[in-house]
Write a protein that holds these residues in place. Structure first.
Motif, PDB file in Angstrom:
ATOM      1  N   TYR A   1      12.464  11.701  -5.970  1.00  0.00           N
ATOM      2  CA  TYR A   1      12.811  11.691  -4.548  1.00  0.00           C
ATOM      3  C   TYR A   1      12.328  12.963  -3.872  1.00  0.00           C
ATOM      4  N   THR A   2      12.558  14.087  -4.545  1.00  0.00           N
ATOM      5  CA  THR A   2      12.133  15.367  -4.000  1.00  0.00           C
ATOM      6  C   THR A   2      10.616  15.407  -3.838  1.00  0.00           C
ATOM      7  N   VAL A   3       9.907  14.934  -4.879  1.00  0.00           N
ATOM      8  CA  VAL A   3       8.448  14.927  -4.837  1.00  0.00           C
ATOM      9  C   VAL A   3       7.963  14.096  -3.659  1.00  0.00           C
TER      10      VAL A   3
ATOM     11  N   GLY B   1      11.211   6.287  -0.581  1.00  0.00           N
ATOM     12  CA  GLY B   1      12.456   6.803  -1.121  1.00  0.00           C
ATOM     13  C   GLY B   1      13.158   5.815  -2.032  1.00  0.00           C
ATOM     14  N   VAL B   2      12.710   4.549  -1.982  1.00  0.00           N
ATOM     15  CA  VAL B   2      13.241   3.565  -2.916  1.00  0.00           C
ATOM     16  C   VAL B   2      12.268   3.381  -4.075  1.00  0.00           C
ATOM     17  N   ALA B   3      10.993   3.243  -3.733  1.00  0.00           N
ATOM     18  CA  ALA B   3       9.977   2.934  -4.742  1.00  0.00           C
ATOM     19  C   ALA B   3       9.865   4.039  -5.786  1.00  0.00           C
ATOM     20  N   GLY B   4       9.775   5.293  -5.352  1.00  0.00           N
ATOM     21  CA  GLY B   4       9.587   6.399  -6.291  1.00  0.00           C
ATOM     22  C   GLY B   4      10.742   6.543  -7.261  1.00  0.00           C
ATOM     23  N   PRO B   5      11.948   6.813  -6.752  1.00  0.00           N
ATOM     24  CA  PRO B   5      13.084   7.031  -7.658  1.00  0.00           C
ATOM     25  C   PRO B   5      13.381   5.833  -8.558  1.00  0.00           C
ATOM     26  N   GLU B   6      13.211   4.619  -8.021  1.00  0.00           N
ATOM     27  CA  GLU B   6      13.496   3.451  -8.859  1.00  0.00           C
ATOM     28  C   GLU B   6      12.525   3.380 -10.034  1.00  0.00           C
TER      29      GLU B   6
ATOM     30  N   ARG C   1       0.830  -1.202   0.000  1.00  0.00           N
ATOM     31  CA  ARG C   1       0.000   0.000   0.000  1.00  0.00           C
ATOM     32  C   ARG C   1       0.872   1.262   0.000  1.00  0.00           C
ATOM     33  N   GLN C   2       1.956   1.206   0.763  1.00  0.00           N
ATOM     34  CA  GLN C   2       2.862   2.374   0.800  1.00  0.00           C
ATOM     35  C   GLN C   2       3.550   2.611  -0.550  1.00  0.00           C
ATOM     36  N   MET C   3       3.696   1.523  -1.298  1.00  0.00           N
ATOM     37  CA  MET C   3       4.438   1.618  -2.550  1.00  0.00           C
ATOM     38  C   MET C   3       3.651   2.284  -3.666  1.00  0.00           C
ATOM     39  N   ILE C   4       2.324   2.016  -3.698  1.00  0.00           N
ATOM     40  CA  ILE C   4       1.528   2.360  -4.883  1.00  0.00           C
ATOM     41  C   ILE C   4       1.686   3.821  -5.295  1.00  0.00           C
ATOM     42  N   GLY C   5       1.492   4.733  -4.337  1.00  0.00           N
ATOM     43  CA  GLY C   5       1.571   6.152  -4.658  1.00  0.00           C
ATOM     44  C   GLY C   5       2.922   6.538  -5.252  1.00  0.00           C
ATOM     45  N   PRO C   6       4.003   6.275  -4.516  1.00  0.00           N
ATOM     46  CA  PRO C   6       5.330   6.635  -5.038  1.00  0.00           C
ATOM     47  C   PRO C   6       5.613   6.034  -6.403  1.00  0.00           C
ATOM     48  N   VAL C   7       5.202   4.776  -6.618  1.00  0.00           N
ATOM     49  CA  VAL C   7       5.485   4.131  -7.903  1.00  0.00           C
ATOM     50  C   VAL C   7       4.753   4.855  -9.028  1.00  0.00           C
ATOM     51  N   LEU C   8       3.463   5.164  -8.786  1.00  0.00           N
ATOM     52  CA  LEU C   8       2.688   5.854  -9.824  1.00  0.00           C
ATOM     53  C   LEU C   8       3.288   7.216 -10.129  1.00  0.00           C
ATOM     54  N   ARG C   9       3.588   7.980  -9.086  1.00  0.00           N
ATOM     55  CA  ARG C   9       4.145   9.320  -9.300  1.00  0.00           C
ATOM     56  C   ARG C   9       5.515   9.230  -9.957  1.00  0.00           C
ATOM     57  N   GLY C  10       6.307   8.284  -9.487  1.00  0.00           N
ATOM     58  CA  GLY C  10       7.647   8.121 -10.055  1.00  0.00           C
ATOM     59  C   GLY C  10       7.573   7.806 -11.536  1.00  0.00           C
ATOM     60  N   THR C  11       6.622   6.946 -11.914  1.00  0.00           N
ATOM     61  CA  THR C  11       6.460   6.586 -13.315  1.00  0.00           C
ATOM     62  C   THR C  11       6.137   7.817 -14.148  1.00  0.00           C
TER      63      THR C  11
END
Lengths: 502, 154
Positions: free
Chosen positions: A279-281, A299-304, A247-257
């Protein structure tokens, strides 16, 4: 649906047994070398480039693309496990990923990186498929003046995204352009800067330059200071994230993409920028910004995700315009040219199987990475314990064979040594090699288009500013240059890069 | 003079860029310039050389009055001494000695760049690398290398 039939064509090409095999070899080799510390994706591809020349063009490019994202993936693995990013784009991953590993959550961090990358890669592959054809249509309207301006913009962007001093990066671009002039002049046949050596009549070998300034220089840098590495191997207990972590991952992954896909298209190295931006976002949006730097999953999910999406969409300018967005893409251009394919808008119409095959193979390659790497993490971790002094003689042997196999020209090997030394001296003087390589690849194209544009306009240099697209691109380049020289932006840029060095 | 701060790295970088620019400019002088309508082979290079010289000069000038922000660090002398000759040796001997012996010695030379490498380990490594590479590149990929060259009595 054009898109569907095109993708179907692509998948039929990419899923042929042979191409599947080369894709697999590519991602495996890429991950392998990406994991081995001290060699980044660019150096990896430069060294493995010659191996692919014996293959069919499609297979060779599929394999190279596989090496590229395999190396990206491997780079994140080392970033998480030993706090040593193989690539500058995974530098951000190291910040929180390594902290997670120290807390015993290395497995989770690795899985998060893999799953996030896979999702981002899938989305970005579709974006490439959707946006590449219309962009190609625009690119076909480009004349010499537009091409010239576009390349100027690409070079300026590479300067803006280079580490350290902007002035030095600019000088490196110009030096690269000059090195690209070596060889026979296309218009008059006059030899230039060859020192009377006929072996350099075809120009400096691109592979030799790339292996020298990236590969050899990197080995020399690593040999400056030999020390043992601390590997976080004991702590990999649980790989798969819990439902809460998902659940914590979904948001960062979508935004990162999203962030990554947009920034990746920009010429000049979007993937690095993408991971920083993401990362900043995430830090800004997070309810617990204090967790960042101490092992935050976001901090891992988004940037990756961002860096993988960016890596994928950076194929768009390459496939549509023939303009490399980063040094790796410059290597791909080199590979295409050696295979006899002229990169640019014509590739889509003339070689649809090649074009769509590569796009489809990106998705397949990403799938392979997830399937392979999660179970194989144990093996990659073992590899991390291989001491460096065993690795680099092997690398040197591969480099020598690889460079020689391109043209069977011993002078190319002398060039490797020369550019290795040049690259090392330059890195000691804190000059980045990436702009140099980009300049080197674009140099001949830039000159040719400049001369053609001037002939077409009968010697009137205003042709570059009176044609709207060309003028727009030049204004944009100028704006970027002005921006990087502005004091506030400069300070901000320094901060971003300092963070990456930390 | 020496009391004023200056960035040694940037001074070196600026001078190096200027020297390279001067070299390219000197070489370009022998080429036909042409006109701006029909640019000769020397036109673009001379413009670039000028630009590089200018950039080098700016880097040089800006280096004064500002301290060196990062020390130069160690230099990998041993690395330079053994790593750089490795590909050169390979280039010189691959035709004469042939692929197998040339690669074996190349790997041996390169392995000396680390002070941690012991002689026996280097020998074993070179043997393994040579066997694997011969299998992969010569037999597997079928690259057209002579495995043993004319310099050898074999």
């Amino acid at each position: 649906m054009d898109l569907l039939s095109n993708l179907a064509l692509g998948f039929s090409v990419a899923s042929s047994l042979e191409n599947l095999l080369f894709c697999l070899i590519g991602v495996l080799l890429g991950t392998l070398i990406g994991v081995l510390p001290g060699i980044g994706a660019t150096a990896t591809i430069a060294m493995l480039l010659p191996i692919t020349f014996q293959l069919e063009p499609v297979s060779s490019l599929i394999m190279l693309a596989g090496i590229y994202y395999g190396a990206q993936y491997g780079g994140s693995t080392t970033a998480i496990l030993i706090n040593m990013p193989g690539e500058s784009s995974s530098a951000v991953t190291a910040i929180d990923g390594y902290q997670m590993a120290r807390q015993g959550r290395a497995g989770t961090a690795l899985a998060t990186a893999a799953l996030g990358s896979f999702f981002a890669g899938s989305v970005a592959t579709f974006l490439v498929a959707i946006f590449a054809p219309p962009l190609t249509a625009i690119a076909l309207k480009f004349g010499a003046a537009e091409y010239f301006s576009l390349m100027v913009m690409g070079l300026v962007m590479s300067v803006a995204l280079a580490h350290g001093s902007v002035l030095k990066a600019l000088a490196m671009v110009v030096l690269g352009l000059l090195l690209g002039m070596v060889g026979t002049d296309v218009y008059t046949g006059a030899p230039r800067f060859t020192m009377g050596m006929t072996q350099f009549a075809d120009g400096l070998n691109f592979v030799a330059v790339a292996v020298g300034v990236f590969g050899i220089a990197e080995i020399l840098r690593n040999l400056e200071d030999e020390h043992d590495r601390q590997v976080m191997t004991r702590n990999i207990t649980r790989l798969f994230p819990t439902r809460e972590e998902f659940r914590q991952m979904i948001g960062p992954v979508l935004r990162g993409t999203g962030v990554g896909s947009v920034l990746g298209i920009l010429p000049g190295g979007g993937a690095i920028l993408a991971s920083f931006a993401s990362y900043t976002v995430e830090k800004k949006l997070s309810k617990h910004p204090e967790e960042f730097g101490k092992g935050a999953l976001a901090g891992v999910a988004g940037p990756e995700s961002a860096n993988n999406a960016g890596a994928q969409t950076s194929f768009i300018p390459l496939l549509t315009l023939g303009i490399p967005a980063n040094p790796v893409m410059a290597l791909m251009i080199g590979a295409m040219i050696i295979q006899g394919i002229v990169p640019g808008p014509n590739v889509v119409s003339e070689q649809p199987a090649l074009f769509w095959g590569i796009i489809a193979s990106m998705w397949i390659g990403n799938l392979m990475l997830v399937v392979l790497n999660l179970p194989l993490i144990g093996l990659w971790v073992k590899l991390l314990t291989v001491p460096y002094y065993v690795l680099f003689p092997i690398i040197m042997a591969m480099c020598s064979i690889g460079v020689y196999s391109v043209n069977s020209n011993p002078y190319d090997l002398f060039a490797v040594a020369f550019f290795g030394l040049l690259g090392y001296v330059m890195s000691k003087l804190r000059c980045e090699p990436a702009p140099l390589l980009l300049g080197f690849v674009l140099g001949p194209l830039l000159e040719e288009n400049l001369r053609r544009a001037m002939i077409l306009s009968r010697g009137d240099p205003t042709t570059f500013v009176t044609r709207p697209i060309s003028a727009g691109l030049l204004v944009l380049s100028l704006a970027v240059l002005v921006l990087v020289f502005l004091p506030q932006i400069r300070k901000r840029r320094d901060e971003v890069f300092t963070e990456s060095d930390a | 003079m020496s009391t004023k701060p200056k960035d040694g790295t940037d001074i070196a970088a600026g001078l190096l860029f200027m020297a390279i620019a001067a070299f390219f400019a000197w070489q370009s002088l022998g080429l036909e310039m042409g006109t701006s309508t029909r640019m000769g082979p020397g036109y673009f290079p001379i413009v670039l050389s000028g630009l590089l010289f200018l950039l080098g000069a700016i880097i040089l000038v800006k280096a004064f009055g500002r301290p060196d922000d990062e020390s130069f660090g160690r230099i990998a002398w041993r690395g330079i001494l053994f790593i750089l000759p490795a590909p050169i040796f390979f280039g010189l001997t691959v035709r004469g000695l042939g692929f197998v012996p040339a690669l074996f010695i190349t790997t041996l030379i390169a392995s000396q760049a680390s002070m941690r490498m012991r002689p026996l380990a280097a020998l074993i490594l070179a043997i393994i690398v040579t066997i694997m590479s011969t299998l992969i590149f010569s037999y597997g990929l079928g690259l057209p290398f002579r495995r043993f060259g004319p310099w050898l009595p074999v």
